[in-house]
Write a protein that holds these residues in place. Structure first.
Motif, PDB file in Angstrom:
ATOM      1  N   SER A   1       0.790  -1.264  -0.009  1.00 57.75           N
ATOM      2  CA  SER A   1       0.054   0.057  -0.033  1.00 57.75           C
ATOM      3  C   SER A   1       0.752   1.308  -0.006  1.00 57.75           C
ATOM      4  O   SER A   1       0.376   2.239  -0.484  1.00 57.75           O
ATOM      5  N   ASP A   2       2.080   1.368   0.763  1.00 53.64           N
ATOM      6  CA  ASP A   2       2.956   2.362   0.721  1.00 53.64           C
ATOM      7  C   ASP A   2       3.464   2.596  -0.637  1.00 53.64           C
ATOM      8  O   ASP A   2       3.804   3.716  -1.275  1.00 53.64           O
ATOM      9  N   THR A   3       3.824   1.471  -1.382  1.00 55.98           N
ATOM     10  CA  THR A   3       4.337   1.645  -2.835  1.00 55.98           C
ATOM     11  C   THR A   3       3.420   2.420  -3.592  1.00 55.98           C
ATOM     12  O   THR A   3       3.797   3.094  -4.493  1.00 55.98           O
ATOM     13  N   LEU A   4       2.043   1.626  -3.809  1.00 57.55           N
ATOM     14  CA  LEU A   4       1.012   2.204  -4.600  1.00 57.55           C
ATOM     15  C   LEU A   4       1.013   3.749  -4.193  1.00 57.55           C
ATOM     16  O   LEU A   4       0.544   4.611  -5.012  1.00 57.55           O
ATOM     17  N   SER A   5       0.821   4.163  -2.847  1.00 57.92           N
ATOM     18  CA  SER A   5       0.672   5.469  -2.719  1.00 57.92           C
ATOM     19  C   SER A   5       1.894   6.264  -2.943  1.00 57.92           C
ATOM     20  O   SER A   5       1.483   7.553  -3.710  1.00 57.92           O
ATOM     21  N   PHE A   6       3.168   5.728  -2.839  1.00 55.68           N
ATOM     22  CA  PHE A   6       4.275   6.667  -3.308  1.00 55.68           C
ATOM     23  C   PHE A   6       4.081   6.861  -5.060  1.00 55.68           C
ATOM     24  O   PHE A   6       4.431   7.926  -5.505  1.00 55.68           O
ATOM     25  N   VAL A   7       3.791   5.710  -5.688  1.00 56.48           N
ATOM     26  CA  VAL A   7       3.582   5.833  -7.216  1.00 56.48           C
ATOM     27  C   VAL A   7       2.475   6.670  -7.427  1.00 56.48           C
ATOM     28  O   VAL A   7       2.704   7.561  -8.331  1.00 56.48           O
ATOM     29  N   ALA A   8       1.374   6.631  -6.819  1.00 54.67           N
ATOM     30  CA  ALA A   8       0.252   7.471  -7.133  1.00 54.67           C
ATOM     31  C   ALA A   8       0.490   9.115  -6.888  1.00 54.67           C
ATOM     32  O   ALA A   8       0.195   9.891  -7.779  1.00 54.67           O
ATOM     33  N   VAL A   9       1.145   9.429  -6.004  1.00 54.04           N
ATOM     34  CA  VAL A   9       1.849  10.660  -5.766  1.00 54.04           C
ATOM     35  C   VAL A   9       2.770  11.265  -6.868  1.00 54.04           C
ATOM     36  O   VAL A   9       2.442  12.400  -7.217  1.00 54.04           O
ATOM     37  N   LEU A  10       3.688  10.480  -7.045  1.00 51.87           N
ATOM     38  CA  LEU A  10       4.693  10.865  -8.321  1.00 51.87           C
ATOM     39  C   LEU A  10       3.804  10.880  -9.554  1.00 51.87           C
ATOM     40  O   LEU A  10       4.049  11.941 -10.342  1.00 51.87           O
ATOM     41  N   VAL A  11       3.022  10.134  -9.771  1.00 49.85           N
ATOM     42  CA  VAL A  11       2.271  10.141 -11.360  1.00 49.85           C
ATOM     43  C   VAL A  11       1.559  11.381 -11.333  1.00 49.85           C
ATOM     44  O   VAL A  11       1.337  12.219 -12.140  1.00 49.85           O
ATOM     45  N   GLY A  12       0.712  11.717 -10.196  1.00 51.29           N
ATOM     46  CA  GLY A  12      -0.140  13.041 -10.108  1.00 51.29           C
ATOM     47  C   GLY A  12       0.796  14.254 -10.178  1.00 51.29           C
ATOM     48  O   GLY A  12       0.347  15.197 -11.089  1.00 51.29           O
ATOM     49  N   SER A  13       1.963  14.189  -9.586  1.00 54.65           N
ATOM     50  CA  SER A  13       2.796  15.474  -9.620  1.00 54.65           C
ATOM     51  C   SER A  13       3.441  15.621 -11.019  1.00 54.65           C
ATOM     52  O   SER A  13       3.356  16.724 -11.489  1.00 54.65           O
ATOM     53  N   THR A  14       3.873  14.476 -11.555  1.00 52.66           N
ATOM     54  CA  THR A  14       4.620  14.442 -12.849  1.00 52.66           C
ATOM     55  C   THR A  14       3.505  14.886 -13.973  1.00 52.66           C
ATOM     56  O   THR A  14       3.851  15.678 -14.971  1.00 52.66           O
ATOM     57  N   PHE A  15       2.109  14.657 -13.817  1.00 52.43           N
ATOM     58  CA  PHE A  15       1.215  14.824 -14.761  1.00 52.43           C
ATOM     59  C   PHE A  15       0.874  16.271 -14.693  1.00 52.43           C
ATOM     60  O   PHE A  15       0.811  16.989 -15.693  1.00 52.43           O
ATOM     61  N   LEU A  16       0.781  16.896 -13.578  1.00 56.84           N
ATOM     62  CA  LEU A  16       0.551  18.380 -13.353  1.00 56.84           C
ATOM     63  C   LEU A  16       1.685  19.097 -13.751  1.00 56.84           C
ATOM     64  O   LEU A  16       1.693  20.252 -14.432  1.00 56.84           O
ATOM     65  N   MET A  17       3.011  18.694 -13.614  1.00 57.38           N
ATOM     66  CA  MET A  17       3.994  19.287 -14.274  1.00 57.38           C
ATOM     67  C   MET A  17       4.189  19.347 -15.436  1.00 57.38           C
ATOM     68  O   MET A  17       4.402  20.247 -16.526  1.00 57.38           O
ATOM     69  N   GLY A  18       3.635  18.239 -16.337  1.00 54.69           N
ATOM     70  CA  GLY A  18       3.679  18.042 -17.715  1.00 54.69           C
ATOM     71  C   GLY A  18       2.599  19.014 -18.417  1.00 54.69           C
ATOM     72  O   GLY A  18       2.993  19.641 -19.437  1.00 54.69           O
ATOM     73  N   SER A  19       1.398  19.250 -17.732  1.00 50.65           N
ATOM     74  CA  SER A  19       0.492  20.212 -18.225  1.00 50.65           C
ATOM     75  C   SER A  19       1.132  21.580 -18.142  1.00 50.65           C
ATOM     76  O   SER A  19       0.521  22.639 -18.922  1.00 50.65           O
ATOM     77  N   SER A  20       2.124  22.022 -17.393  1.00 52.32           N
ATOM     78  CA  SER A  20       2.478  23.159 -17.090  1.00 52.32           C
ATOM     79  C   SER A  20       3.132  23.586 -18.292  1.00 52.32           C
ATOM     80  O   SER A  20       3.213  24.882 -18.670  1.00 52.32           O
ATOM     81  N   PHE A  21       3.821  22.639 -18.988  1.00 53.64           N
ATOM     82  CA  PHE A  21       4.522  23.169 -20.239  1.00 53.64           C
ATOM     83  C   PHE A  21       3.589  23.549 -21.358  1.00 53.64           C
ATOM     84  O   PHE A  21       3.909  24.394 -22.078  1.00 53.64           O
ATOM     85  N   VAL A  22       2.357  22.860 -21.596  1.00 49.58           N
ATOM     86  CA  VAL A  22       1.287  22.993 -22.272  1.00 49.58           C
ATOM     87  C   VAL A  22       0.734  24.627 -22.084  1.00 49.58           C
ATOM     88  O   VAL A  22       0.692  25.330 -22.909  1.00 49.58           O
ATOM     89  N   ALA A  23       0.407  24.769 -20.859  1.00 47.83           N
ATOM     90  CA  ALA A  23      -0.253  25.930 -20.391  1.00 47.83           C
ATOM     91  C   ALA A  23       0.780  27.267 -20.627  1.00 47.83           C
ATOM     92  O   ALA A  23       0.490  28.142 -21.104  1.00 47.83           O
ATOM     93  N   GLY A  24       1.978  26.873 -20.115  1.00 42.29           N
ATOM     94  CA  GLY A  24       3.105  28.005 -20.275  1.00 42.29           C
ATOM     95  C   GLY A  24       3.357  28.410 -21.576  1.00 42.29           C
ATOM     96  O   GLY A  24       3.420  29.703 -22.097  1.00 42.29           O
TER      97      GLY A  24
END
Length: 329
Positions: free
Chosen positions: A14-37
């Motif tokens: 469960s800790d592994t899934l939580s860690f992965v979920a947090v990183l995927v969410g963070s990197t998705f938002l980072m990726g979207s900033s390139f498009v918006a910017g």
């Protein structure tokens, strides 16, 4: 904040899934900033004022979240245990993470393509891996190093760089400045991890964005930048996305990931951010991925497997076993 003791044998799936979920969410938002910017820069927004305005709004947007944390707003923003050393370190992190990284990235893009600048920025995990080994005593085995290198190759293909884009005068300056932005990001990551600051992840996000935004606005105004007089509603909506989800959300999740998984392993997931940027560009700009981008995505997936093949559990830095670690609330 909550306090928990982590041992290698105690970390479950469960800790592994939580860690992965947090990183995927963070990197998705980072990726979207390139498009918006990109959309906002094309609309005529000046680079430094855009950076400063974006992160000032993002910092303010964290305040309601911080107020919901245990202890309340003031207690979390200014912990009783915080020292002058802690305040100074937070200011340095803000100048590195926001002002220096984004400022250097914009300077780089004056000399090289945006694709190449993105590739150079996301060499950050290599710097984190090396600095983490030196300053955090984190293990960096051959498989993780191989994964980092394969990931960088995958990002290069996924973004679609070719010799024509890289040609031109001043490329050396742009490349060095792009690498400087990556180094500044890595330095901020290591400082945040090594500093053991008495702030939770959201409070640290607030201060680094606030300090960095004020500095960026000051530099922008000093160099004569001006905010456009007329922006469409569509552009204001893109700015809102850039300032809140793509900044507040991504940075908050990023610091939470550092607390959960270690600087080196967390930074490995940053390769997903430019991949998400490519995929989102398909939706927004109608840019169909080439075979190089598809191959790059495969390499990124391979890199993820290489970096995590040694264990199915979250990475625990050497020397941290049996000690209590502070996690964001």
């Amino acid at each position: 904040m909550t306090t928990a003791t982590y041992r290698a044998s105690e970390i479950d799936g469960s800790d592994t899934l939580s860690f992965v979920a947090v990183l995927v969410g963070s990197t998705f938002l980072m990726g979207s900033s390139f498009v918006a910017g990109k959309i906002l820069l094309q609309a005529g927004l000046p680079p430094l004022l855009l950076v400063g305005s974006r992160f000032l709004v993002a910092a303010v947007a964290t305040l309601p979240i911080i107020s919901l944390c245990r202890g309340g707003l003031i207690a979390n923003l200014v912990p009783k245990s915080a020292s002058v050393r802690d305040a100074s370190l937070v200011a340095v992190i803000g100048l590195l993470q926001t002002t220096a990284v984004m400022g250097a990235l914009n300077v780089a893009m004056e000399h090289i393509s945006a694709s190449m600048a993105a590739i150079l920025l996301f060499t950050n995990p290599l710097f984190v891996a090396l600095l983490g080994r030196i300053f955090l005593n984190e293990t960096l085995g051959p498989w993780r190093m191989c994964g980092l290198l394969v990931g960088i190759a995958g990002v290069t293909l996924a973004i679609g760089v070719n010799s024509t884009r890289l040609a031109g005068r001043g490329t050396e300056v742009g490349e060095l400045t792009g690498l400087l932005s990556a180094f500044c990001w890595a330095s901020a990551t290591i400082l945040a991890k090594k500093g053991r600051l008495p702030f939770n992840s959201w409070s640290l996000s607030f201060w680094q964005m606030f300090v960095g935004s004020i500095a960026a606005l000051a530099f922008g105004l000093a160099t004569g930048e001006e905010w456009p007089k007329h922006l469409s509603l569509n552009h204001w909506m893109w700015f809102a996305w850039l300032a809140v989800p793509a900044s507040t959300g991504s940075f908050g999740l990023w610091y939470l990931a550092l607390a959960k998984g270690g600087a080196t392993r967390a930074s490995g997931f940053l390769f997903l951010a430019p991949l998400f940027a490519v995929l989102l560009s398909v939706l927004v700009f109608k840019q169909i991925p080439t075979w190089m981008q598809a191959a790059g995505g495969l390499l990124v997936g391979t890199a993820m497997w290489l970096m995590n093949r040694d264990s199915l559990t979250p990475y625990v830095p050497m020397g941290s076993r049996g000690r209590e670690a502070e996690n964001g609330s």
